[in-house]
Write a protein that holds these residues in place. Structure first.
Motif, PDB file in Angstrom:
ATOM      1  N   TYR A   4      48.055  33.746  38.556  1.00  0.00           N
ATOM      2  CA  TYR A   4      48.525  35.028  38.043  1.00  0.00           C
ATOM      3  C   TYR A   4      49.146  35.858  39.159  1.00  0.00           C
ATOM      4  CZ  TYR A   4      48.508  39.524  35.695  1.00  0.00           C
ATOM      5  OH  TYR A   4      48.888  40.725  35.159  1.00  0.00           O
ATOM      6  N   GLN A   5      50.348  36.337  38.926  1.00  0.00           N
ATOM      7  CA  GLN A   5      51.052  37.100  39.965  1.00  0.00           C
ATOM      8  C   GLN A   5      51.321  38.546  39.572  1.00  0.00           C
ATOM      9  OE1 GLN A   5      51.658  36.365  43.113  1.00  0.00           O
ATOM     10  NE2 GLN A   5      50.477  34.508  42.725  1.00  0.00           N
ATOM     11  N   GLY A   6      50.813  38.939  38.384  1.00  0.00           N
ATOM     12  CA  GLY A   6      51.005  40.327  37.957  1.00  0.00           C
ATOM     13  C   GLY A   6      49.943  41.234  38.562  1.00  0.00           C
ATOM     14  N   ILE A   7      49.782  42.431  37.996  1.00  0.00           N
ATOM     15  CA  ILE A   7      48.741  43.347  38.460  1.00  0.00           C
ATOM     16  C   ILE A   7      47.669  43.473  37.370  1.00  0.00           C
ATOM     17  CG2 ILE A   7      50.265  44.594  40.041  1.00  0.00           C
ATOM     18  CD1 ILE A   7      50.438  46.822  37.902  1.00  0.00           C
ATOM     19  N   TYR A   8      46.626  44.256  37.661  1.00  0.00           N
ATOM     20  CA  TYR A   8      45.503  44.378  36.730  1.00  0.00           C
ATOM     21  C   TYR A   8      45.321  45.822  36.267  1.00  0.00           C
ATOM     22  CZ  TYR A   8      44.184  39.775  38.433  1.00  0.00           C
ATOM     23  OH  TYR A   8      44.179  38.456  38.747  1.00  0.00           O
ATOM     24  N   HIS A   9      44.526  45.943  35.218  1.00  0.00           N
ATOM     25  CA  HIS A   9      43.986  47.261  34.882  1.00  0.00           C
ATOM     26  C   HIS A   9      42.524  47.064  34.471  1.00  0.00           C
ATOM     27  CE1 HIS A   9      44.359  51.521  33.920  1.00  0.00           C
ATOM     28  NE2 HIS A   9      43.422  51.247  33.027  1.00  0.00           N
ATOM     29  N   SER A  66      49.129  47.316  45.876  1.00  0.00           N
ATOM     30  CA  SER A  66      50.040  47.692  46.960  1.00  0.00           C
ATOM     31  C   SER A  66      50.860  46.499  47.459  1.00  0.00           C
ATOM     32  CB  SER A  66      49.248  48.302  48.120  1.00  0.00           C
ATOM     33  OG  SER A  66      48.319  47.364  48.614  1.00  0.00           O
ATOM     34  N   ASN A  67      50.683  45.338  46.830  1.00  0.00           N
ATOM     35  CA  ASN A  67      51.419  44.143  47.241  1.00  0.00           C
ATOM     36  C   ASN A  67      52.785  44.095  46.542  1.00  0.00           C
ATOM     37  OD1 ASN A  67      52.367  41.588  47.792  1.00  0.00           O
ATOM     38  ND2 ASN A  67      50.414  40.565  47.391  1.00  0.00           N
ATOM     39  N   PRO A  68      53.897  44.227  47.295  1.00  0.00           N
ATOM     40  CA  PRO A  68      55.219  44.251  46.648  1.00  0.00           C
ATOM     41  C   PRO A  68      55.614  42.903  46.057  1.00  0.00           C
ATOM     42  CG  PRO A  68      55.439  44.245  49.038  1.00  0.00           C
ATOM     43  CD  PRO A  68      53.977  44.344  48.747  1.00  0.00           C
ATOM     44  N   ARG A  69      54.896  41.837  46.427  1.00  0.00           N
ATOM     45  CA  ARG A  69      55.241  40.516  45.903  1.00  0.00           C
ATOM     46  C   ARG A  69      54.592  40.244  44.546  1.00  0.00           C
ATOM     47  NH1 ARG A  69      53.866  36.761  50.842  1.00  0.00           N
ATOM     48  NH2 ARG A  69      54.695  35.122  49.504  1.00  0.00           N
ATOM     49  N   ARG A  70      53.706  41.154  44.089  1.00  0.00           N
ATOM     50  CA  ARG A  70      53.133  40.982  42.749  1.00  0.00           C
ATOM     51  C   ARG A  70      54.096  41.591  41.726  1.00  0.00           C
ATOM     52  NH1 ARG A  70      47.570  38.757  43.392  1.00  0.00           N
ATOM     53  NH2 ARG A  70      47.536  39.093  41.153  1.00  0.00           N
ATOM     54  N   ASP A  71      54.082  41.044  40.528  1.00  0.00           N
ATOM     55  CA  ASP A  71      54.955  41.527  39.460  1.00  0.00           C
ATOM     56  C   ASP A  71      54.306  42.729  38.765  1.00  0.00           C
ATOM     57  OD1 ASP A  71      56.502  41.969  37.276  1.00  0.00           O
ATOM     58  OD2 ASP A  71      56.658  39.859  36.687  1.00  0.00           O
ATOM     59  N   HIS A  72      54.827  43.920  39.064  1.00  0.00           N
ATOM     60  CA  HIS A  72      54.222  45.134  38.524  1.00  0.00           C
ATOM     61  C   HIS A  72      54.581  45.387  37.064  1.00  0.00           C
ATOM     62  CE1 HIS A  72      53.093  45.734  42.621  1.00  0.00           C
ATOM     63  NE2 HIS A  72      52.545  46.899  42.379  1.00  0.00           N
ATOM     64  N   SER A  73      55.390  44.499  36.462  1.00  0.00           N
ATOM     65  CA  SER A  73      55.753  44.717  35.060  1.00  0.00           C
ATOM     66  C   SER A  73      54.783  44.007  34.117  1.00  0.00           C
ATOM     67  CB  SER A  73      57.186  44.234  34.803  1.00  0.00           C
ATOM     68  OG  SER A  73      57.218  42.816  34.890  1.00  0.00           O
ATOM     69  N   ILE A  74      53.874  43.202  34.701  1.00  0.00           N
ATOM     70  CA  ILE A  74      52.861  42.521  33.881  1.00  0.00           C
ATOM     71  C   ILE A  74      51.488  43.064  34.258  1.00  0.00           C
ATOM     72  CG2 ILE A  74      51.884  40.298  33.165  1.00  0.00           C
ATOM     73  CD1 ILE A  74      54.405  38.952  34.114  1.00  0.00           C
ATOM     74  N   VAL A  75      50.773  43.585  33.266  1.00  0.00           N
ATOM     75  CA  VAL A  75      49.452  44.168  33.522  1.00  0.00           C
ATOM     76  C   VAL A  75      48.399  43.385  32.753  1.00  0.00           C
ATOM     77  CG1 VAL A  75      47.991  46.212  33.317  1.00  0.00           C
ATOM     78  CG2 VAL A  75      50.412  46.474  33.880  1.00  0.00           C
ATOM     79  N   CYS A  76      47.424  42.862  33.472  1.00  0.00           N
ATOM     80  CA  CYS A  76      46.324  42.135  32.840  1.00  0.00           C
ATOM     81  C   CYS A  76      45.134  43.082  32.684  1.00  0.00           C
ATOM     82  CB  CYS A  76      45.950  40.929  33.706  1.00  0.00           C
ATOM     83  SG  CYS A  76      44.677  39.918  32.980  1.00  0.00           S
ATOM     84  N   VAL A  77      44.734  43.329  31.443  1.00  0.00           N
ATOM     85  CA  VAL A  77      43.646  44.263  31.159  1.00  0.00           C
ATOM     86  C   VAL A  77      42.320  43.507  31.146  1.00  0.00           C
ATOM     87  CG1 VAL A  77      42.681  45.850  29.449  1.00  0.00           C
ATOM     88  CG2 VAL A  77      45.143  45.802  29.849  1.00  0.00           C
ATOM     89  N   VAL A  78      41.400  43.883  32.047  1.00  0.00           N
ATOM     90  CA  VAL A  78      40.107  43.204  32.133  1.00  0.00           C
ATOM     91  C   VAL A  78      38.972  44.221  32.069  1.00  0.00           C
ATOM     92  CG1 VAL A  78      40.960  41.224  33.468  1.00  0.00           C
ATOM     93  CG2 VAL A  78      40.141  43.271  34.647  1.00  0.00           C
ATOM     94  N   GLU A  79      37.757  43.693  31.887  1.00  0.00           N
ATOM     95  CA  GLU A  79      36.604  44.579  31.782  1.00  0.00           C
ATOM     96  C   GLU A  79      36.176  45.109  33.141  1.00  0.00           C
ATOM     97  OE1 GLU A  79      33.206  42.770  29.935  1.00  0.00           O
ATOM     98  OE2 GLU A  79      31.883  44.450  30.444  1.00  0.00           O
TER      99      GLU A  79
END
Lengths: 207, 207
Positions: free
Chosen positions: A104-109, A77-90
């Motif tokens: 890291y300034q992107g989002i996660y999955h 929900s943070n608009p300052r994070r880069d939503h075009s980069i997704v880091c896939v973690v366990e």
């Protein structure tokens, strides 16, 4: 300790409950229970309450499946994070570890596990479908795979890469190499070999 | 991990509660909490319930102060145990360890700790007064000290021996020596020295 006679059923029950936790044997469980018995009741009520609240109230972010107190986590929900980069973690531990680096300034999955035929975890047990939904929306430009370099991690990596190959997305994995602060002679040969193959242009700034 | 940002207050609270347990750090606590989150809710309710029940319902035997589900524990209320021999131990773990040997038919007295000025535990914090009451009744013929051979154990041993010296009771301590199954060369010199001083007549039957 398996044939140990407990002087009290209540004690035995509490020890057995603790011994179900991973890495906690019967002896450690008894030590923990005796510690609780020496504590004030109020502390133990808080402990029991924390466990109940955990089971009842914890939520998972509907976007990235990380643990969250709200429907959408503070990262998504943070608009300052880069939503075009997704880091896939366990799992959430990996999110916390990466967040701790402040790099890291992107989002996660959060996949919620790794593909492991041995443990009976298949692709359908992970949050792969919602990840594909994100890709279909076309807003994701890069997927960073940050999975453990284990058999399970590599299998999952490979599975996801093949499954998503048709999408117009850049796929990357975190760099593998000699850990910073490590003596070269103690690095294992696979890691050292990989760090030679993946050598980078010399960067004065990074030293 | 101290400045770790948790994605959820509920998660953080549960981790902090687990991290209060002895020998459990923040990393282990997080691992345990994530394990609980993967479990079914019912299991966690049982776990929380075991902790609450422990705090509310556990009793201490009014005679020997061992943990018990009833006012008098199963050992003290057993007429086949020899009530004239009292084994003085620190806590319930020691009772369980001795019971497990099946070599002892007397009763116990659980001190609830050891005298330790460092930890602020004095004689008044232990169940020494009720032990003296037992001695005053004149039914006890032998007191066996089975305390740890630590500074605290030895201090407590010495304190009790001096305090009760005027009673017509035989005082003994458990034998100290090289553990059965141990290689002689690996025994520490204090233990080995003591085992020489306290040597016993050769007993064919014991081999």
């Amino acid at each position: 300790m398996s044939d140990q006679q407990f002087p009290s059923k209540i004690l035995e029950n509490a020890v057995n409950e603790f011994a179900k936790l991973p890495g906690i044997g019967k002896k450690t469980a008894l030590r923990l229970v005796l510690f609780l018995l020496k504590q004030e009741k109020e502390s133990n009520y808080r402990f029991a309450d924390a466990i109940t609240t955990l089971s009842e109230e914890i939520k998972y972010c509907k976007s990235c499946y990380n643990i969250s107190d709200s429907d959408i986590c503070s990262i998504c929900s943070n608009p300052r994070r880069d939503h075009s980069i997704v880091c896939v973690v366990e799992n959430v531990r990996d999110v916390m570890a990466i967040e701790n680096t402040h790099q890291y300034q992107g989002i996660y999955h959060v996949l919620g596990g790794l593909i492991s035929p041995m443990d009976g975890t298949g692709p359908d047990d992970l949050t792969i479908a919602p990840l594909e939904e994100k890709l279909k929306k076309g807003e994701v430009k890069e997927i960073i795979f940050a999975l453990s370099t284990t058999m399970e991690g590599d299998t999952t990596n490979f599975f996801l890469f093949r499954k998503f190959a048709s999408y117009d997305v850049k796929f990357t994995t975190i760099a593998r190499g000699v850990a910073i602060g490590d003596e070269l002679e103690y690095a294992d040969e696979v890691t050292l070999g990989r760090s030679l193959v993946d050598r980078l242009p010399f960067d004065k700034e990074a030293l």
